[in-house]
Design a protein around this motif. Structure first.
Motif, PDB file in Angstrom:
ATOM      1  N   GLU A 352       5.260  -2.399   5.240  1.00 60.32           N
ATOM      2  CA  GLU A 352       6.714  -2.577   5.193  1.00 60.32           C
ATOM      3  C   GLU A 352       7.121  -3.363   3.952  1.00 60.32           C
ATOM      4  N   GLN A 353       6.332  -4.383   3.619  1.00 57.66           N
ATOM      5  CA  GLN A 353       6.623  -5.182   2.435  1.00 57.66           C
ATOM      6  C   GLN A 353       6.407  -4.377   1.147  1.00 57.66           C
ATOM      7  N   GLY A 358       8.671  -6.396  -1.240  1.00 55.63           N
ATOM      8  CA  GLY A 358       8.718  -7.804  -0.878  1.00 55.63           C
ATOM      9  C   GLY A 358       7.458  -8.547  -1.280  1.00 55.63           C
ATOM     10  N   GLU A 359       7.415  -9.831  -0.934  1.00 58.04           N
ATOM     11  CA  GLU A 359       6.266 -10.661  -1.272  1.00 58.04           C
ATOM     12  C   GLU A 359       5.244 -10.644  -0.142  1.00 58.04           C
ATOM     13  N   TRP A 360       4.001 -11.012  -0.489  1.00 55.75           N
ATOM     14  CA  TRP A 360       2.919 -11.014   0.495  1.00 55.75           C
ATOM     15  C   TRP A 360       2.083 -12.266   0.299  1.00 55.75           C
ATOM     16  N   ARG A 398       2.780 -10.127  13.354  1.00 61.35           N
ATOM     17  CA  ARG A 398       3.890 -10.501  12.470  1.00 61.35           C
ATOM     18  C   ARG A 398       4.448 -11.865  12.842  1.00 61.35           C
ATOM     19  N   GLU A 402       4.287 -14.954  10.113  1.00 60.81           N
ATOM     20  CA  GLU A 402       5.479 -15.717   9.730  1.00 60.81           C
ATOM     21  C   GLU A 402       5.277 -17.197  10.014  1.00 60.81           C
ATOM     22  N   ALA A 417       3.797  -7.566  -2.845  1.00 61.46           N
ATOM     23  CA  ALA A 417       2.974  -6.632  -2.070  1.00 61.46           C
ATOM     24  C   ALA A 417       2.658  -5.375  -2.876  1.00 61.46           C
TER      25      ALA A 417
END
Length: 777
Positions: A352-353, A358-360, A398, A402, A417
């Motif tokens: 999804e990232q 997005g970041e990972w 998840r 988080e 990501a």
């Protein structure tokens, strides 16, 4: 023409052209479209002018037939096989001291078994469990005519790799005898009143090429050799010095027996982590992978080839970036391991990232356990790797990710990501790996998720069973009866064992034998568990607890071509859905019947089999996804029978690559598309042309080759199958070398979203691709 022919006993006869003609008639019997005169001209051109041996005449027939193989006349490969058969028959007759005739090419079966048992080539069980009368009866059941099913490469592969020779390398065993010996050995522990019937049934399945046993079983069953019958293994490495080195030892012991190994390293602390409180002292996973690499090279498989090891790591492990570069040919060689294969374990959240750009965050598993304080019901610390989305009775991955990402003390590395994905895809295009393992999808569908976690897969990405590390509990000096010994106590983990065989779809489906075939295959697989003796005790224990098997398939493209179904079609997707549902139904039913007869597997209670979730979660029982071959009411009835009687095997269905065994059976490998219409097998002094199976004016239109096919169509078929496969499938992606990064990424996103559990190799070739002959007008 030669003047003389020298026989094996050194007798010399006058060369007889009529006998050459008769030999040609025998080789071409039933192959009516082939030109006898062309064959004879090719044969005579290869014979010496003075004298020849009988073996040279047979070889001349083989080579003359092989030179005539083409896409237009593919049946010459069967003519070459018959010439090779004649040579095998003659050699076996000479070495076993019997007279071979064209209509009776096989010798007596009982003398073969007694001689090879006495020589230490066959196992004693073949004589302990079967009387002379029974062996004579089984010998009479052997069908030499089924040798005509082999094409040349299939027969050559079988003869070179699998048939039993004596210690001087002389031919002793013939093809149908190999099948009968396998059947006898796999059934020798069955009750005496049904043993003979089961042996004949297993022989029927193999002899008619409706199925193949896996390579270790094909090669080792009934033989008194060091090898074992299981195909591959998966170990989970504990984060301790003892655990790491013990794992390496176990890998070496299994590798020498011919097993392929998968190793999950996601619990091992990352580079720079602390050891016993000393900061920045851990060297991370790469040095340990290099140790495994050395093991693969130095501990070969029975002297035939180097060991085969795949290592897996989670994409949220701090060492993942170095791991992705393991097999590249540039950079720091101290960080490379060229002789192992590697795979990456990917949660949904990472994919999804990638999509969201997005970041990972990357973590050290040791630090996560120490800082986060997560524990299981027994108080054992847990890491991120111990969770997945929709975890069974636990928090989701998840949520835990988080929580770890927000922790003020826990160290992490944060990267885009998409950058990780780029590194991953770059390695795939250069080396074919890493494999992709979609861990959330795997664990959600795991029928034994109540009893454990699946962290990774095996060497070929099709085995997906519960895993846990074996832990050294204590080591102590013990004195008893005046003898002092060092006793090491270990808590055994789930050490995965793969027991495999496969359905030849292109023969079994058109013949309508699946209902008869699958039960004997499942029984054969289940018997391997009891017969096999695995040196690594935790593997033996896991095998006995779960009794996992992997029924597979090969010849899918071959079958689709015979059925007139195009690979890139909705019809192919639907066909896969219905066919694999039927195979799954038959496998589950067969295992349930075995449970009634022999008992359920030890950890049945609490599994999705026992609760019925296995059936409801796949839409089998509610009527919403009614199959063509199995009705919802039949599934509901079976689900109730499984609840009442149990099931014999914790996992049942896994599609392996079938490289060697599909060659023996003369079909397309596994679920793969055909590579080329006419491929070539390289030998020392010549090339063997190998046309597509059953290639003719009809099937050629359905044999669009791998690199010309839309890979999204392949993914769609794999997705349709996956619902019915409780483990995984060795699924390859075939891409052109100039594929755009966005297109390559789309394939991975599609595979993940479609519910596939893994992808195997990315195959790319930097060659000019000719126009597809199957598509030409």
């Amino acid at each position: 023409m030669p003047q003389l022919v020298t026989k094996p006993n050194n007798r010399q006869l006058a060369f007889d052209e009529i006998r050459i003609s008769v030999y040609a008639d025998r080789v071409l019997s039933g192959l009516d479209k082939l030109d006898k005169d062309r064959l004879i001209r090719g044969v005579t051109s290869k014979l010496r002018r003075d004298e020849v041996t009988g073996d040279e005449i047979s070889n001349a027939f083989v080579m003359a037939a092989l030179e005539l193989v083409s896409k237009e006349e593919p049946d010459w490969k069967f003519a070459a096989a018959r010439a090779l058969l004649t040579s095998l028959y003659k050699k076996a007759a000479t070495h076993r001291r019997y007279k071979s005739y064209a209509d009776e090419p096989y010798g007596a079966f009982y003398p073969l078994i007694t001689e090879l048992v006495e020589k230490g080539i066959y196992r004693q069980e073949l004589l302990d469990y079967y009387t002379k009368e029974q062996i004579d009866e089984l010998g009479a059941s052997i069908l030499p005519k089924n040798d005509l099913l082999f094409d040349y490469i299939g027969l050559l592969t079988l003869s070179e790799r699998y048939l039993a020779n004596d210690f001087d390398g002389r031919v002793m065993e013939l093809p149908q005898e190999r099948y009968m010996i396998i059947a006898m050995y796999l059934m020798h522990q069955e009750p005496a009143d049904k043993r003979m019937e089961l042996v004949k049934e297993a022989y029927w399945a193999m002899s008619n090429m409706y199925m193949t046993a896996a390579t270790p079983t094909m090669s080792n069953a009934g033989k008194k050799v060091a090898g074992q019958l299981s195909s591959c293994f998966i170990d989970t490495v504990d984060d301790s010095l003892e655990g790491i080195f013990d794992s390496n030892t176990d890998v070496a012991r299994l590798s020498k027996m011919g097993g392929g190994i998968g190793v999950y390293l996601g619990k091992v602390r990352a580079r720079g982590s602390d050891i016993r409180g000393h900061k920045n002292t851990s060297s991370g996973v790469i040095p340990w992978i290099r140790q495994l690499n050395n093991t693969a090279v130095s501990v070969d498989q029975l002297g035939t080839r180097k060991g085969a090891i795949a290592v897996y790591l989670d994409v949220f492990h701090k060492d993942i970036l170095a791991f992705l570069d393991l097999k590249l040919n540039n950079g720091d060689e101290r960080m490379r391991a060229h002789d192992v294969f590697h795979g990456v374990c990917l949660p949904d959240l990472f994919m999804e990232q990638v999509e969201a750009r997005g970041e990972w965050n990357l973590f050290c598993p040791h630090e996560v356990k120490k800082v986060m304080g997560w524990k299981d019901e027994n108080g054992r610390p847990l890491g991120l790797e111990d969770f997945y989305d929709e975890s069974f009775g636990a928090g989701s991955f998840r949520e835990k990710y988080e929580e770890a990402s927000q922790h003020p003390i826990l160290s992490r590395i944060t990267v885009p990501a998409i950058d990780i994905m780029k590194r991953l895809m770059k390695s795939q295009l250069e080396t074919g790996t890493p494999y992709m393992f979609y861990r959330d999808t795997v664990n959600r569908a795991n029928p034994n998720r109540a009893h454990g976690m699946v962290y990774s897969s095996n060497l070929c990405t099709e085995i997906m069973q519960n895993q846990s590390p074996t832990v050294v509990e204590k080591e102590e000096l013990v004195t008893k009866d005046g003898q002092t010994r060092i006793v090491i106590s270990k808590i055994p983990g789930d050490f995965v064992v793969c027991n495999l065989n496969s359905i030849h779809l292109a023969r079994a489906v058109p013949a309508g034998v699946l209902d008869r075939l699958v039960p004997i295959q499942v029984r054969m697989l289940d018997n391997v568990i009891d017969i096999n003796n695995i040196e690594v005790l935790q593997a033996q224990y896991t095998n006995s607890q779960y009794r996992a098997v992997g029924l597979g398939t090969f010849g899918l493209h071959h079958l689709l071509a015979l059925e007139g179904i195009r690979w890139e079609s909705d019809e192919a997707v639907t066909y896969n859905d219905h066919l694999y549902e039927k195979i799954n139904y038959l496998a589950v039913k067969s295992s349930m019947e075995l449970a009634k007869e022999k008992g359920r597997y030890a950890k049945f209670e609490g599994s999705d089999w026992s609760t019925g979730h296995y059936f409801t979660s796949r839409g089998y029982t509610d009527g919403t996804r009614e199959g063509k071959f199995v009705t919802s009411s039949e599934w509901s009835e079976l689900a109730e029978e499984v609840k009442q009687n149990g099931i014999r095997n914790a996992w049942l269905f896994a599609i392996a690559p079938n490289g060697s065994t599909s060659i023996i059976a003369g079909s397309t490998a596994s679920i793969d598309p055909l590579y080329e219409l006419l491929s070539y097998e390289e030998k020392t002094t010549y090339k063997i042309a190998n046309p597509a199976p059953d290639l003719n004016e009809k099937t050629i239109w359905y044999y669009k080759t791998a690199f010309l096919l839309d890979q999204h169509a392949s993914i769609n078929m794999a997705s349709a199958r996956q619902r019915h496969i409780d483990q995984g499938q060795s699924f390859n992606l075939y891409v052109r070398p100039d594929i755009k990064a966005t297109e390559f990424l789309e394939l991975h996103i599609h595979a993940w979203k479609s519910g596939m559990k893994s992808t195997y190799y990315v195959r790319s070739r930097a060659l000019t691709i000719e126009e597809c002959e199957s598509c030409a007008s």
